[in-house]
Design a protein around this motif. Structure first.
Motif: not given
Lengths: 369, 293
Positions: A279-285, A363
């Motif tokens: 989720v964090m990767k999907a959000l841009g992390v 992601p």
């Protein structure tokens, strides 16, 4: 991200505590073994550090007391005493020997003292006579207690029986205990006539011990003279050298254990949080930020584990003295720095273990139910 | 003519190779204008997740071009794609996907850590979003204490915190009861209408389709606009849900009539006792005046 890193770490306090305790166990083991070694090493130089004498004089070519033998002709006592700046000379005879008592053998420094001269004698009185007399010995209190010795009982030193006349404190360790007899008895036992092992030299007020040591070596032939501090440092160094490999091996084993534990903990942590990472990767992390977060968590676990291990050691020192008086335990600054550095390296290396897992988190899986 | 926020042309995505090659997305083109709400629907395995992952800059297509806010995604590195997702796209997931260790407010603020200005600049915006979505009283709560509807509202606030131009929602009402689902639909509708954001929703929810500007049907990797098509409304004989017989993929024939179902579960229940359900108007076309609004 920093907020998440630490909140996530403390979100399951029981899990965190178990993780920290496990790693702390490994560090405490390292600190404990190092502590035992340091305690034993301290005891090796106890005689030099606790007795009086600014300069130690010994046979030329000898620079240690531990694992060494020194013979100096007794006429040199007067020669040393005549050197300018010498206030007093106290000769001792010294032998590394096993002492038999209660059916057991104990390794001991046996120190022969001039009758009635306590300057090189026991520094803490623990019962009975303070100084040895003819045919008697002053033995360490813990040794006596362990061997069931009372005043008047017999101990055997280098094949000769001595009656126990008194007990001394702070003179026992598993590897080195110190027994005191008279210089004549020890000379007789060693068949050593007309020699002493070391001379403890008191410098006159205002005389620098280092200068005095050089002066003695210049004026008295075939002797070596060292200040007490230098002599103690050399003996301590010998002791440390003898155990250095063992210490490093223990540090390595403990460190490897801690690293495996930390790596496993961090890896499990990542596995459990894989969805959140997706989720964090999907959000841009970015991967680097997640990896940084993992490293910070590993460092936090390592730091907490190290602090807990130190706290456990601080608790273990008095407990060991109470429960196992034979064990000399000490925590040195060097051991703290070494274990602290190990904790840092362990955490950094352990945080590398789950890197592939972090990188492999897709992601897209955030969209999966 | 306005510039589309999202523009995809001839997108193809294949997995595997040789005999195992699968074309999950096959020549899809789609555009989203500012303020437009578009849904993508289709049967399971039609490639919805793959398509939405490509449109959301999470997956690179095998061929074709995707532009978000004018940026050609194929020209961006992985790090630049991450930055683009953080600043230009808001995601809403079916499973809410809140970060369990963070409070409601911190969850909303989380994407702000990835944007210029950081969380400090976004705090007032987060409070305003929480108030607008009726979550002010829950700002310090942890996700595990929230209802499904509350979680999805937090997820929407999180998607909006960086003021992205594109919102991508995957089955945002899929895990919600009808009241919460309706609420979420209206929020997303308002986001498109009032804030001028492009909203792309993957859904099977009829209510979302009702408010959508366009309904795109994805099947076998290809997309077609279905909003203007004449529909063949029927009801699931088991749960009575309104269904489009033209696109329905779950059906069974009984007594010479074809019955359509919203799910395999309803179909199985029907097949176990068909006579129980064939008493009413199931499977028949619903008259125009009774079509769901």
């Amino acid at each position: 991200m920093l907020n998440w890193t630490f909140r996530e770490l403390i979100s399951a306090p029981q899990q965190l505590l178990a993780s920290v305790a496990a790693v702390a166990g490994a560090f405490a083991l390292v600190l404990f073994f190092e502590g035992v070694f340091a305690g034993e090493s301290d005891q090796i130089v106890a005689l030099i550090e606790r007795t009086e004498g600014d300069v130690w004089v010994m046979q030329k070519g000898v620079g240690n007391m531990h694992m060494a033998t020194s013979f100096v002709s007794d006429w040199k006592i007067d020669a040393v005493a005549d050197v300018d700046g010498v206030e007093k000379v106290t000769p001792i005879l010294y032998l590394n020997s096993a002492i038999e008592a209660g059916g057991r053998n104990w390794f001991s420094f046996v120190v022969g003292l001039e009758p009635g001269d306590g300057r090189a004698g026991p520094w803490r009185h623990a019962g009975g006579a303070q100084l040895p007399g003819a045919g008697t010995a002053i033995v360490p209190d813990i040794f006596a207690s362990d061997a069931g010795l009372s005043i008047g009982d017999t101990v055997r030193i280098a094949g000769r029986d001595f009656a126990v006349a008194g007990f001394s404190g702070d003179t026992f360790s598993m590897a080195n205990s110190i027994t005191f007899v008279t210089i004549d008895d020890l000379a007789d036992t060693m068949s050593s006539i007309g020699t002493v092992s070391y001379m403890l030299v008191d410098a006159a007020p205002g005389v620098d011990p280092a200068i005095l040591a050089n002066r003695i070596m210049g004026e008295v032939e075939k002797v070596n003279a060292l200040t007490r501090a230098e002599f103690a440092a050399r003996d301590y160094s010998i002791a440390v050298q003898m155990g250095l490999e063992i210490v490093w091996m223990m540090t390595l084993i403990g460190g490897a254990l801690a690293m495996l534990l930390t790596g496993f903990i961090v890896h499990s942590h990542i596995s459990e949080r894989e969805r959140e990472l997706a989720v964090m990767k999907a959000l841009g992390v970015r991967n680097s930020a997640i990896y940084g977060s993992t490293m910070l968590q590993a460092l936090a676990i390592g730091a907490l584990a190290f602090l807990l291990a130190v706290a456990l050691m601080l608790l273990a020192i008095p407990l060991t003295q109470w429960l196992m008086p034979k064990v000399s335990l000490a925590m040195t600054g060097e051991a703290l720095i070494r274990t602290g550095s190990t904790a840092l390296v362990v955490s950094l290396v352990a945080s590398v273990i789950p890197v592939r897992r972090v990188l492999s988190v897709d992601p897209v899986t955030a969209f999966q139910q | 003519m306005t510039t589309p926020i999202l523009s995809a042309r001839d997108i193809v995505k294949t997995f595997g190779e040789g005999h195992t090659l699968v074309r999950a997305v096959d020549g899809v083109s789609v555009e989203l204008q500012p303020g437009e709400l578009v849904t993508i629907t289709g049967p399971s395995g039609s490639g919805k997740t793959t398509l939405v992952s490509i449109l959301g800059a999470l997956l690179r297509p095998s061929s074709g071009e995707v532009r978000i806010d004018g940026a050609d995604l194929s020209a961006l590195s992985d790090a630049e794609l991450s930055r683009l997702r953080a600043r230009s796209i808001g995601f809403v997931f079916q499973s809410f996907n809140l970060l369990e260790a963070l409070s409601v407010r911190d969850n909303v603020l989380f994407p702000a850590t990835l944007a210029p200005g950081g969380t400090r600049a976004a705090e007032a915006r987060a409070d305003a979003l929480l108030e607008k979505l009726g979550l002010t009283g829950r700002r310090s709560a942890l996700p595990r204490t929230l209802s499904g509807g509350e979680k999805q509202r937090v997820a929407i606030a999180r998607a909006l915190i960086n003021e992205p131009k594109l919102i991508i929602a995957d089955e945002p009402t899929g895990n919600l009861d009808s009241k919460s689902g309706q609420q979420v639909v209206m929020i997303l509708h308002d986001v498109a209408r009032d804030q001028g954001k492009s909203v792309l929703i993957v859904t099977h929810d009829q209510r979302v389709e009702e408010v959508a500007d366009r309904v795109l049907w994805l099947e076998d990797g290809t997309l077609r606009d279905r909003k203007a098509e004449v529909r063949d409304w029927v009801r699931d004989p088991v749960c009575n849900m309104a269904l489009d017989a033209w696109t329905s993929t779950i059906f069974a024939d009984h007594g010479g009539t074809r019955f359509h179902f919203c799910s395999d579960r309803c179909r199985e229940r029907f097949l176990a006792k068909p006579d129980k359900y064939t008493g009413h108007e199931s499977g028949t076309v619903i008259p125009l005046e009774r079509r769901p609004k």
